[in-house]
Design a protein around this motif. Sequence first.
Motif, PDB file in Angstrom:
ATOM      1  N   LYS A  50       0.763  -1.273  -0.101  1.00 41.57           N
ATOM      2  CA  LYS A  50       0.053  -0.011   0.042  1.00 41.57           C
ATOM      3  C   LYS A  50       0.805   1.224  -0.074  1.00 41.57           C
ATOM      4  N   ALA A  51       1.853   1.150   0.868  1.00 37.61           N
ATOM      5  CA  ALA A  51       2.845   2.431   0.720  1.00 37.61           C
ATOM      6  C   ALA A  51       3.522   2.575  -0.505  1.00 37.61           C
ATOM      7  N   ILE A  52       3.758   1.475  -1.168  1.00 36.76           N
ATOM      8  CA  ILE A  52       4.371   1.559  -2.577  1.00 36.76           C
ATOM      9  C   ILE A  52       3.442   2.244  -3.648  1.00 36.76           C
ATOM     10  N   ASP A  53       2.223   1.818  -3.391  1.00 36.48           N
ATOM     11  CA  ASP A  53       1.063   2.300  -4.264  1.00 36.48           C
ATOM     12  C   ASP A  53       0.834   3.855  -3.927  1.00 36.48           C
ATOM     13  N   GLN A  54       0.854   4.050  -2.820  1.00 39.16           N
ATOM     14  CA  GLN A  54       0.521   5.632  -2.372  1.00 39.16           C
ATOM     15  C   GLN A  54       1.552   6.475  -2.992  1.00 39.16           C
ATOM     16  N   VAL A  55       3.016   6.294  -2.826  1.00 34.82           N
ATOM     17  CA  VAL A  55       4.136   7.106  -3.570  1.00 34.82           C
ATOM     18  C   VAL A  55       3.731   7.168  -4.846  1.00 34.82           C
ATOM     19  N   TYR A  56       3.642   6.140  -5.586  1.00 37.53           N
ATOM     20  CA  TYR A  56       3.235   6.142  -7.101  1.00 37.53           C
ATOM     21  C   TYR A  56       2.303   6.960  -7.362  1.00 37.53           C
ATOM     22  N   ARG A  57       1.175   7.104  -6.683  1.00 38.89           N
ATOM     23  CA  ARG A  57      -0.269   7.567  -7.041  1.00 38.89           C
ATOM     24  C   ARG A  57       0.260   9.095  -6.625  1.00 38.89           C
ATOM     25  N   ASP A  58       0.808   9.486  -5.525  1.00 36.33           N
ATOM     26  CA  ASP A  58       1.094  10.770  -5.345  1.00 36.33           C
ATOM     27  C   ASP A  58       1.823  11.544  -6.433  1.00 36.33           C
ATOM     28  N   ALA A  59       2.812  10.609  -6.825  1.00 37.72           N
ATOM     29  CA  ALA A  59       3.941  11.309  -7.850  1.00 37.72           C
ATOM     30  C   ALA A  59       3.250  11.469  -9.139  1.00 37.72           C
ATOM     31  N   HIS A  60       2.040  10.562  -9.650  1.00 40.89           N
ATOM     32  CA  HIS A  60       1.667  10.556 -10.924  1.00 40.89           C
ATOM     33  C   HIS A  60       0.232  11.104 -11.025  1.00 40.89           C
ATOM     34  N   SER A  61      -0.371  11.477  -9.827  1.00 38.25           N
ATOM     35  CA  SER A  61      -1.924  11.746 -10.044  1.00 38.25           C
ATOM     36  C   SER A  61      -2.040  13.099 -10.639  1.00 38.25           C
ATOM     37  N   GLY A  62      -1.168  13.889 -10.422  1.00 37.14           N
ATOM     38  CA  GLY A  62      -1.111  15.311 -10.893  1.00 37.14           C
ATOM     39  C   GLY A  62      -2.030  16.210 -10.041  1.00 37.14           C
ATOM     40  N   GLU A  63      -2.571  15.534  -9.030  1.00 32.58           N
ATOM     41  CA  GLU A  63      -3.211  16.423  -7.990  1.00 32.58           C
ATOM     42  C   GLU A  63      -2.213  16.715  -6.631  1.00 32.58           C
ATOM     43  N   LYS A  64      -1.993  18.059  -6.460  1.00 33.58           N
ATOM     44  CA  LYS A  64      -1.030  18.345  -5.188  1.00 33.58           C
ATOM     45  C   LYS A  64      -1.764  18.783  -4.246  1.00 33.58           C
ATOM     46  N   SER A  65      -1.487  18.401  -3.123  1.00 33.32           N
ATOM     47  CA  SER A  65      -2.055  18.678  -1.820  1.00 33.32           C
ATOM     48  C   SER A  65      -1.084  18.826  -0.662  1.00 33.32           C
ATOM     49  N   SER A  66      -1.601  19.114   0.601  1.00 34.16           N
ATOM     50  CA  SER A  66      -0.693  19.288   1.651  1.00 34.16           C
ATOM     51  C   SER A  66      -0.064  17.682   1.907  1.00 34.16           C
ATOM     52  N   VAL A  67      -0.909  16.854   1.448  1.00 33.32           N
ATOM     53  CA  VAL A  67      -0.322  15.418   1.845  1.00 33.32           C
ATOM     54  C   VAL A  67       0.835  14.856   0.942  1.00 33.32           C
ATOM     55  N   SER A  68       0.217  15.054  -0.482  1.00 30.51           N
ATOM     56  CA  SER A  68       1.083  14.440  -1.576  1.00 30.51           C
ATOM     57  C   SER A  68       2.407  15.501  -1.791  1.00 30.51           C
ATOM     58  N   SER A  69       2.047  17.006  -1.612  1.00 32.82           N
ATOM     59  CA  SER A  69       3.000  17.782  -1.957  1.00 32.82           C
ATOM     60  C   SER A  69       3.599  17.728  -3.367  1.00 32.82           C
ATOM     61  N   ASN A  70       4.855  18.020  -3.628  1.00 36.98           N
ATOM     62  CA  ASN A  70       5.213  18.164  -4.995  1.00 36.98           C
ATOM     63  C   ASN A  70       6.381  16.908  -5.239  1.00 36.98           C
ATOM     64  N   ILE A  71       5.848  15.836  -5.409  1.00 38.79           N
ATOM     65  CA  ILE A  71       7.059  14.534  -5.509  1.00 38.79           C
ATOM     66  C   ILE A  71       6.926  14.327  -7.002  1.00 38.79           C
ATOM     67  N   SER A  72       8.466  14.438  -7.219  1.00 36.71           N
ATOM     68  CA  SER A  72       8.558  14.025  -8.571  1.00 36.71           C
ATOM     69  C   SER A  72       8.654  12.593  -9.026  1.00 36.71           C
ATOM     70  N   ALA A  73       8.278  12.151 -10.123  1.00 35.10           N
ATOM     71  CA  ALA A  73       8.321  10.960 -10.549  1.00 35.10           C
ATOM     72  C   ALA A  73       9.517  10.100 -10.391  1.00 35.10           C
ATOM     73  N   SER A  74      10.712  10.869 -10.525  1.00 40.02           N
ATOM     74  CA  SER A  74      12.095  10.292 -10.369  1.00 40.02           C
ATOM     75  C   SER A  74      12.508   9.793  -9.040  1.00 40.02           C
ATOM     76  N   ILE A  75      12.147  10.859  -8.149  1.00 44.25           N
ATOM     77  CA  ILE A  75      12.394  10.796  -6.669  1.00 44.25           C
ATOM     78  C   ILE A  75      11.378   9.649  -6.037  1.00 44.25           C
ATOM     79  N   ALA A  76      10.069   9.556  -6.799  1.00 43.24           N
ATOM     80  CA  ALA A  76       9.343   8.353  -6.303  1.00 43.24           C
ATOM     81  C   ALA A  76       9.738   7.142  -6.667  1.00 43.24           C
TER      82      ALA A  76
END
Length: 447
Positions: free
Chosen positions: A34-60
């Motif tokens: 679930k953690a792996i899935d969450q990082v991937y989704r936060d980096a690729h969803s295009g929706e930025k929030s206080s939770v997901s913030s600005n996570i780049s795809a390469s860092i994720a």
Amino acid sequence: MTRLSPPRPPLRGSLTDSFAYITIRDRIPIILTKAIDQVYRDAHSGEKSSVSSNISASIAKSVVEKLAVLKYEIQHDKVLTPFPETGASAGSDAKLWNEMLSDTVDIVDGGENTWFKRSWLFIECYMYRRVQQAFLDSDDHIIRHYDIFAHQKQNALKNSSVGIIELINLVGTRTVQGLALEAQRDLVRDFLQFSLWGNMADLSLHAHGVLPESTTNQHQLSTRSSKIIVDHTEMILDRLFTNSNADGRIDIVLDNAGFEFFTDLMLADILLQLRLAKSVVFHTKCYPWFVSDTTRRDIEWTMQYCESLLPKVPNLSSILQRWRDNFNTGAWIVKEHEFWTLPCSFWDMPTVAPDLYDNLKANSKLVLFKGDLNYRKLVYDCQWPVSTPFETAIGPLHGSLPLATLRTCKSDVAVGVEKDRHNEIEAQDAGWMVNGKWGLVQCSFGV
């Protein structure tokens, strides 16, 4: 650093008929997936929030790879690896962790230093520290402060809104000032039990995200009272009311964010209103821990979420203002300490964290430990007979700290249970130790 050896064989994953084995084999890999899935989704969803913030795809991608390696190591019972002690990725606790990795006090019969051979307590803590390391290894400031479990914690609180509103309305109908002594005791008794049953909301146990129904009224408390296996509530009340003074301090070592933490706030509010203490200290984790454990940021977000409920709940306005005042004036204090995220028993607090221990001993009239993990650490997570006295199982803390614990049972350890009571519960529910449906309220105040 010298750690105390476990007084009895520790719970561990090599015991294939244990909940420890199920946790390491099944539950932890699910949490990591679930953690792996969450990082991937936060980096690729295009929706930025206080939770997901600005996570780049390469860092994720880098974080995901590290979490995938961790999952592989667990599933193949690999040797535990140390943490970096130098450089930008080194955590302040790395040296302590590595010292504990190299000692053998919780390894049974000369076993190997692997996922299923080491004690369950050590392994679970180590897993979450490895998750944290996956983020510390990045040079990116945002990802280093990313909370992989924030979505789950926040959604759990939002899904508890009905229970939150019910509790708020319950308090809103009561006048605390001027209550007779017995009515005051009744009020604190209720909110101790709301806080106890709030502990059922544990996201690490309910990996699917569906939590048990919240306990929010006296009828539910009455229904669940038979599920409290050992109940020292009256002893706790005696401690609070006999030793009540305006200068006292109560410490709450928190467990879960979400609805449980909300019930802890309600309890702390009642304690101050009744002048049973001058201040309450909330002890949080330094970083995301055991999925739903409370961090400082969770407290800030909880206050913000409660503010969002104001249009629906008129009774909340005065309560929230009182809570803000408590935080602003220092009546409520939030403290972090790395000891709470170390893999050792609380038996080791005097030697591993003497600053924390000395402060609690000198200043606290009651240290309230919430939840299952804190309970496990209090009693060293050993294979105790259930009839072992609680005072014996907490070792050197008995007589040195005035402590109590509110815990719903989610692991293979429980103490202080009389034989007849144990037999009665076993006949009703063979899974009582691990399913979170049964509670323990226990305390130790003297020599």
